[in-house]
Design an enzyme around this catalytic site. Structure first.
Site, short mmCIF file in Angstrom:
data_model
loop_
_atom_site.label_atom_id
_atom_site.label_comp_id
_atom_site.label_asym_id
_atom_site.label_seq_id
_atom_site.Cartn_x
_atom_site.Cartn_y
_atom_site.Cartn_z
N CYS A 158 0.87 -1.24 0.28
CA CYS A 158 0.21 -0.02 0.15
C CYS A 158 0.89 1.23 -0.04
O CYS A 158 0.69 2.03 -1.00
CB CYS A 158 -0.85 -0.04 1.30
N HIS A 182 -9.54 -4.09 0.56
CA HIS A 182 -8.72 -4.71 1.51
C HIS A 182 -9.55 -5.29 2.53
O HIS A 182 -10.49 -4.76 2.81
CB HIS A 182 -7.95 -3.34 1.98
N HIS A 194 -2.62 6.53 4.17
CA HIS A 194 -1.66 5.72 4.47
C HIS A 194 -0.14 6.03 3.86
O HIS A 194 0.52 5.32 3.68
CB HIS A 194 -2.06 4.02 3.83
#
Length: 557
Positions: free
Chosen positions: A91, A238, A147
Site C-alpha cells: 500500500c 482490502h 496511508h
C-alpha cells in the site's frame, strides 16, 4: 465589481475613431461575450484518479473473472486497457510513488509500509502531485485512504497539497465503525474531515458507499469550468472482508466464504464507480475528464483475491504482487477501445498528469517517472524501458545469497527486483511464490486446497531471471542459461543502489496510542519537537557545507 466595469466600458457607445453608434443588439451580444469569458471552459482536463486496494489481477471481468464488473469492463473497453502496467507490492510504497513520481529508494520508504505507531511519513521535502496540480490552477480534493503517515500535522493530506480531505489515515480498518486496532490496547477511531476527526459526519455507513457519496458531493459543488483533481482512494477491497448483505446474494454459488465476500466487495466497488461516472455526466464534467483506474498492488489469496495466471501475491516481487489492473477512460483519448502494452509504472502518473494539466516539471524534482500520455492515448512507444521494482536492504536475507552468487557485483541475499526491456531479475527472498488457479474455491482454507501449484523457492536459490514477455507467468528460470544477462542486470541494480537514501523505518512510538489522543488515531508530535527536528536538520546541513568549504580550500592549497 468586474461585471460593473464591463458594463461601464460598454456604455461608451461612441467609438473615438469613427463615431460608430453601437446598436442595442450589438451591445447585448458584446456583453454576453464578455460575461461568457468569465465562465469559459478550462482547457485543462479534470483528473479523476481512482485507486483501489488489493484488487487482484484476475479480479475484473475483462480478465476472465467470475466476479461481475460491468462498469469497469465498459469503461476499460471504451478507453485504454493498460496490460503492461506495474505498481508496488504494498500500500504505502505504491501511494508514495504515485504522489512523488519517485522510486522508494529515493524517498527512504523501501521497507514494508508506514505503520500507524511510527514517527514516519512521506518525507516533507518531496513535492507531491496535488501540490503541482494546485500550482497549475487545479482544485485538489482527496477522498479515502491516505496511508502515507500522520505522526505530525505536516504529514496530513491537507498539508501535502490537497484543498480538502475526507477519509482514513491508516492502512485498514472496520468498514462501518471506522475503528482500527494495531495491537492490544492500541485501538482508535480513523475517519477524518480535513485535520479533525469526523465524528459528526459518521453515520456508520459502509466506507465504499460513504466515500463515493463524498466524491459526488464534491462534483456537485464544483464549477466544471475550473480544473479539478479528485483522488478517490477506496478502502475496498482490502481486508477485513465486510460488505452489505445485498451484494452477497449475487455470489451464493461461490462456496468459499472469503472469495464470496471478496467478490461481493468488488461488485459494490464496481457500482460505486458507476455512480461516480453518472455524477461526472450529470454535473457537466465528463466530456473534459480523464479517469485513471488502478489497483495499488496484487491480490491477497488468503483474503479472497486472485492473480491467476500470474505467480505470487500481494507483498511479493513476483508478477502477481506488482502487475496491476489499470485503465484510462476519457473522451479526450485519441485511440479509444485499445489495449496499451507499453511499459508503464505508477511513478509515471506524476509527470503524465502534471503535463496533461499544463503544470511545470522542474528538473530538481528528480523524477523516476515518465510522461506516458502519448503511449496511452496515441499508441506510441513508451519512453520507459526499465523499472526498479525495489531494493529492500533490511528485509529478511536469503540464506543462500552471497556476493559470490552475484558474481561479486551484488549481494544476492538482499531482496530486490529489476525489469529491463523483456528481462526481469529477482534476488533475495521474493516472497510467496505459488500460482493460485482460478478460484473455483472449495470451502477449505487456502492452505488445504489441493490445486495449488507449490514451489519451494528457498532451496538454494537467490537469483532468478525471466523473459517476462515470453514467460509472463515466471515459470522458466533462465539465470543459469544467460549468466551474461544476469551480470548486466546485477550491475544495473548496483547503479540504482548507489542513488538510494537510507531507509526510514523507525521503531514504535508509544505516544502514538489513540488513548492519549481522545481515542483517535492522529498526529502526536508537538510543534516544539518539529522545531527541534528542523533545527537539527539545518545544523547538519550547515556542518556539511562547512566541511565542503574546508575540502575546497585544502584542494586549492
Amino acid at each position: 465589481m468586474f461585471l460593473f466595469s464591463v458594463l461601464a466600458s460598454l456604455f461608451a457607445f461612441t467609438s473615438p475613431t469613427c463615431g460608430y453608434q453601437m446598436s442595442w443588439e450589438n451591445w447585448n451580444s458584446n456583453l454576453q461575450n464578455r460575461v461568457n469569458e468569465l465562465d469559459s471552459p478550462t482547457t485543462q482536463p479534470h483528473i479523476i484518479f481512482i485507486l483501489v486496494d488489493d484488487q487482484g489481477f484476475r479480479d475484473v471481468g475483462y480478465h476472465g473473472s467470475e466476479i461481475k464488473t460491468p462498469t469497469l469492463d465498459r469503461l476499460a473497453a471504451q478507453g485504454v486497457k493498460l496490460e503492461n502496467y506495474y505498481v508496488q507490492p504494498l500500500c504505502s510504497p505504491s501511494r508514495s510513488q504515485l504522489m512523488t513520481g519517485r522510486y522508494q529508494i529515493h524517498t527512504g520508504l523501501q521497507h514494508s509500509v508506514i505503520r500507524p505507531t511510527q514517527a514516519n511519513c512521506l518525507p516533507l521535502e518531496n513535492v507531491t502531485l496535488p501540490q503541482k496540480l494546485r500550482q497549475a490552477g487545479y482544485a485538489t480534493h482527496m477522498v479515502g485512504k491516505w496511508h502515507l503517515g500522520f505522526y505530525k500535522r505536516g504529514c496530513m493530506p491537507t498539508q501535502r497539497g490537497f484543498d480538502t480531505f475526507f477519509g482514513s489515515l491508516l492502512g485498514s480498518g472496520d468498514y462501518y465503525s471506522h475503528y482500527k486496532c494495531d495491537g492490544p490496547g492500541m485501538c482508535g477511531y480513523d475517519l477524518y474531515e480535513g485535520e479533525e476527526a469526523a465524528w459528526e459526519q459518521d453515520r456508520g455507513r459502509y466506507s465504499t458507499l460513504m466515500f463515493t457519496q463524498k466524491a459526488v458531493d464534491i462534483l456537485a459543488h464544483h464549477n466544471p469550468q475550473k480544473p479539478l483533481f479528485l483522488y478517490l482512494a477506496f478502502q475496498a477491497v482490502h481486508s477485513p472482508l465486510q460488505v452489505p448483505a445485498r451484494y452477497l446474494e449475487r455470489y451464493k454459488s461461490i462456496p468459499n466464504l472469503h472469495r464470496r465476500k471478496y467478490a461481493a466487495m468488488v461488485s459494490c466497488l464496481d457500482e460505486a464507480v458507476h455512480n461516480l461516472t453518472l455524477a461526472l455526466k450529470r454535473y457537466g464534467f465528463y466530456d473534459n475528464t480523464v479517469i485513471v483506474y488502478s489497483s495499488d498492488n496484487g491480490g491477497q489469496p488468503m483474503a479472497g483475491g486472485n492473480n491467476w495466471p500470474l505467480r505470487g501475491s500481494k507483498a511479493t516481487y513476483w508478477e502477481g504482487g506488482i502487475r496491476a489492473v489499470g485503465f484510462v477512460h476519457s473522451p479526450l483519448l485519441l485511440n479509444k477501445g485499445t489495449r496499451c502494452r507499453a511499459l508503464i509504472h505508477i511513478t509515471d502518473w506524476f509527470p503524465t498528469l502534471v503535463s496533461l494539466g499544463e503544470g511545470t516539471l522542474d528538473e530538481d524534482l528528480n523524477l523516476d517517472g515518465y510522461d506516458v500520455w502519448e503511449a496511452i492515448s496515441e499508441g506510441r512507444q513508451s519512453p520507459r524501458h526499465d523499472i526498479l521494482h525495489n531494493i529492500d536492504p533490511i528485509y529478511t536475507k536469503a540464506k543462500n545469497g552471497s556476493w559470490k552468487a552475484g558474481y561479486g557485483l551484488w549481494n544476492t541475499a538482499i531482496r530486490a527486483a529489476l525489469r529491463v526491456g523483456h528481462w526481469k531479475l529477482l534476488t533475495g527472498v521474493p516472497g510467496y511464490s505459488d500460482w493460485v488457479p482460478p478460484q473455483t474455491f472449495s470451502n477449505l482454507l487456502l492452505t488445504n486446497r489441493w490445486h495449488n501449484e507449490y514451489v519451494r523457492w528457498d532451496q538454494g536459490k537467490s537469483v532468478w531471471l525471466f523473459n517476462i514477455i515470453a514467460d509472463p507467468y515466471e515459470r522458466v528460470d533462465l539465470s543459469l542459461r544467460y549468466p551474461h544477462i544476469v551480470k548486466k542486470m546485477l550491475m544495473r541494480l548496483a547503479q540504482y543502489n548507489r542513488t538510494a537514501i537510507p531507509v526510514r523505518y523507525p521503531a514504535k512510538d508509544s505516544r502514538s496510542n489513540p488513548n492519549f489522543n481522545g481515542g483517535v488515531w492522529g498526529p502526536w508530535y508537538k510543534e516544539d519537537e518539529d522545531d527541534r527536528e528542523t533545527n537539527l536538520l539545518t545544523n547538519n546541513l550547515a556542518k556539511k557545507r562547512r566541511k565542503k568549504k574546508v575540502k575546497k580550500r585544502k584542494l586549492k592549497d
